[in-house]
Design a protein around this motif. Structure first.
Motif, PDB file in Angstrom:
ATOM      1  N   PRO A 113       0.854  -1.226  -0.081  1.00  0.00           N
ATOM      2  CA  PRO A 113      -0.252   0.251  -0.067  1.00  0.00           C
ATOM      3  C   PRO A 113       0.924   1.315   0.112  1.00  0.00           C
ATOM      4  N   GLU A 114       1.970   1.259   0.628  1.00  0.00           N
ATOM      5  CA  GLU A 114       2.916   2.268   0.451  1.00  0.00           C
ATOM      6  C   GLU A 114       3.509   2.902  -0.880  1.00  0.00           C
ATOM      7  N   ASP A 115       3.287   1.757  -1.744  1.00  0.00           N
ATOM      8  CA  ASP A 115       3.834   1.988  -3.263  1.00  0.00           C
ATOM      9  C   ASP A 115       2.574   2.952  -3.906  1.00  0.00           C
ATOM     10  N   THR A 116       1.698   3.195  -3.318  1.00  0.00           N
ATOM     11  CA  THR A 116       0.366   4.056  -3.922  1.00  0.00           C
ATOM     12  C   THR A 116       0.782   5.345  -4.117  1.00  0.00           C
ATOM     13  N   ALA A 117       0.851   5.733  -5.310  1.00  0.00           N
ATOM     14  CA  ALA A 117       1.355   7.144  -5.755  1.00  0.00           C
ATOM     15  C   ALA A 117       1.290   7.416  -7.356  1.00  0.00           C
ATOM     16  N   VAL A 118       1.529   8.686  -7.698  1.00  0.00           N
ATOM     17  CA  VAL A 118       1.498   8.855  -9.364  1.00  0.00           C
ATOM     18  C   VAL A 118       3.129   8.754  -9.516  1.00  0.00           C
ATOM     19  N   TYR A 119       3.056   7.730 -10.654  1.00  0.00           N
ATOM     20  CA  TYR A 119       4.535   7.474 -11.095  1.00  0.00           C
ATOM     21  C   TYR A 119       4.790   8.146 -12.281  1.00  0.00           C
ATOM     22  N   TYR A 120       6.003   8.846 -12.324  1.00  0.00           N
ATOM     23  CA  TYR A 120       6.196   9.822 -13.368  1.00  0.00           C
ATOM     24  C   TYR A 120       7.741   9.135 -14.004  1.00  0.00           C
ATOM     25  N   CYS A 121       7.918   9.197 -15.193  1.00  0.00           N
ATOM     26  CA  CYS A 121       9.093   8.998 -16.018  1.00  0.00           C
ATOM     27  C   CYS A 121       9.575  10.287 -16.254  1.00  0.00           C
ATOM     28  N   TYR A 122      11.170  10.245 -16.369  1.00  0.00           N
ATOM     29  CA  TYR A 122      12.072  11.524 -16.250  1.00  0.00           C
ATOM     30  C   TYR A 122      13.117  11.099 -17.090  1.00  0.00           C
ATOM     31  N   SER A 123      13.503  12.302 -17.882  1.00  0.00           N
ATOM     32  CA  SER A 123      14.988  12.278 -18.576  1.00  0.00           C
ATOM     33  C   SER A 123      15.271  13.581 -18.832  1.00  0.00           C
ATOM     34  N   GLU A 124      16.455  13.832 -19.475  1.00  0.00           N
ATOM     35  CA  GLU A 124      16.881  15.059 -19.739  1.00  0.00           C
ATOM     36  C   GLU A 124      17.424  14.976 -21.347  1.00  0.00           C
ATOM     37  N   PHE A 125      16.852  16.109 -22.001  1.00  0.00           N
ATOM     38  CA  PHE A 125      17.383  15.841 -23.439  1.00  0.00           C
ATOM     39  C   PHE A 125      17.649  17.295 -23.735  1.00  0.00           C
ATOM     40  N   ASN A 126      19.203  17.238 -24.333  1.00  0.00           N
ATOM     41  CA  ASN A 126      19.734  18.536 -24.714  1.00  0.00           C
ATOM     42  C   ASN A 126      19.832  19.453 -23.529  1.00  0.00           C
ATOM     43  N   GLY A 127      20.016  18.984 -22.292  1.00  0.00           N
ATOM     44  CA  GLY A 127      20.059  19.555 -21.095  1.00  0.00           C
ATOM     45  C   GLY A 127      18.844  20.167 -20.453  1.00  0.00           C
ATOM     46  N   LEU A 128      17.640  19.764 -21.151  1.00  0.00           N
ATOM     47  CA  LEU A 128      16.294  20.172 -20.625  1.00  0.00           C
ATOM     48  C   LEU A 128      15.613  18.869 -20.046  1.00  0.00           C
ATOM     49  N   PRO A 129      15.021  19.279 -18.702  1.00  0.00           N
ATOM     50  CA  PRO A 129      14.142  18.136 -18.248  1.00  0.00           C
ATOM     51  C   PRO A 129      12.904  17.926 -18.826  1.00  0.00           C
ATOM     52  N   SER A 130      12.448  16.668 -18.765  1.00  0.00           N
ATOM     53  CA  SER A 130      11.369  16.209 -19.457  1.00  0.00           C
ATOM     54  C   SER A 130      10.376  15.137 -18.457  1.00  0.00           C
ATOM     55  N   TRP A 131       9.410  15.443 -18.192  1.00  0.00           N
ATOM     56  CA  TRP A 131       8.477  14.530 -17.331  1.00  0.00           C
ATOM     57  C   TRP A 131       7.480  14.006 -18.354  1.00  0.00           C
ATOM     58  N   GLY A 132       7.219  12.597 -17.898  1.00  0.00           N
ATOM     59  CA  GLY A 132       5.812  12.176 -18.382  1.00  0.00           C
ATOM     60  C   GLY A 132       4.559  12.849 -17.621  1.00  0.00           C
ATOM     61  N   GLN A 133       3.538  12.524 -17.962  1.00  0.00           N
ATOM     62  CA  GLN A 133       2.328  13.087 -17.325  1.00  0.00           C
ATOM     63  C   GLN A 133       1.797  12.310 -16.237  1.00  0.00           C
ATOM     64  N   GLY A 134       2.456  11.335 -15.711  1.00  0.00           N
ATOM     65  CA  GLY A 134       2.195  10.689 -14.666  1.00  0.00           C
ATOM     66  C   GLY A 134       0.977   9.393 -14.775  1.00  0.00           C
ATOM     67  N   THR A 135       1.282   8.413 -14.162  1.00  0.00           N
ATOM     68  CA  THR A 135       0.247   7.357 -14.031  1.00  0.00           C
ATOM     69  C   THR A 135      -0.072   6.705 -12.772  1.00  0.00           C
ATOM     70  N   GLN A 136      -1.296   6.695 -12.177  1.00  0.00           N
ATOM     71  CA  GLN A 136      -1.742   6.582 -11.042  1.00  0.00           C
ATOM     72  C   GLN A 136      -1.532   4.901 -10.671  1.00  0.00           C
ATOM     73  N   VAL A 137      -0.755   4.518  -9.496  1.00  0.00           N
ATOM     74  CA  VAL A 137      -0.574   3.276  -9.228  1.00  0.00           C
ATOM     75  C   VAL A 137      -1.493   3.372  -7.882  1.00  0.00           C
ATOM     76  N   THR A 138      -2.282   2.429  -7.398  1.00  0.00           N
ATOM     77  CA  THR A 138      -3.200   2.086  -6.266  1.00  0.00           C
ATOM     78  C   THR A 138      -2.785   0.980  -5.858  1.00  0.00           C
ATOM     79  N   VAL A 139      -2.422   0.680  -4.716  1.00  0.00           N
ATOM     80  CA  VAL A 139      -2.368  -0.773  -4.002  1.00  0.00           C
ATOM     81  C   VAL A 139      -3.125  -0.962  -2.899  1.00  0.00           C
ATOM     82  N   SER A 140      -4.084  -1.783  -2.828  1.00  0.00           N
ATOM     83  CA  SER A 140      -5.131  -1.942  -1.886  1.00  0.00           C
ATOM     84  C   SER A 140      -4.169  -2.971  -0.791  1.00  0.00           C
ATOM     85  N   SER A 141      -5.063  -2.761   0.438  1.00  0.00           N
ATOM     86  CA  SER A 141      -4.475  -3.676   1.490  1.00  0.00           C
ATOM     87  C   SER A 141      -5.202  -5.162   1.389  1.00  0.00           C
TER      88      SER A 141
END
Length: 114
Positions: free
Chosen positions: A86-114
């Protein structure tokens, strides 16, 4: 300029598994990639990373349970998540840098039920 598109999030019971995918619109062969997550009311935290050469790194909280990998030919980074808690529940984002500029994904929700 370079977009990151995530998929694979969803609802899963504790102990289950999920695979997140991040597809980049450009080449990632020379890029280090990372996954971050953010739970409500918490700061965004680094989860896992992979170097341009394929060396992987993990936060202590997920080490042994998560696996990051990449396919340069498909411009894709994966995060395989096992033994989810359950502690893993969060919005997960992909990240990298291209030409020195940060790039983030839009995020995807992960929900872990007990």
């Amino acid at each position: 300029q370079v977009q990151l598109v995530e998929s694979g999030g969803g609802l899963v019971q504790a102990g289950g598994s999920l695979i997140l995918s991040c597809v980049a619109s450009g080449s990632i062969s020379s890029n280090a990639m990372a996954w971050y997550r953010q739970a409500p009311g918490k700061q965004r935290e680094w989860v896992a990373g992979i170097s341009s050469g394929g060396i992987t790194y993990y936060a202590a909280s997920v080490k042994g349970r998560f696996t990051i990998s990449k396919d340069n030919a498909k411009n894709t980074v994966l995060l395989q998540m096992n033994s989810l808690k359950p502690e893993d529940t969060a919005v997960y984002y992909c990240y990298s840098e291209f030409n020195g500029l940060p790039s983030w994904g839009q995020g995807t929700q992960v929900t872990v039920s007990s």
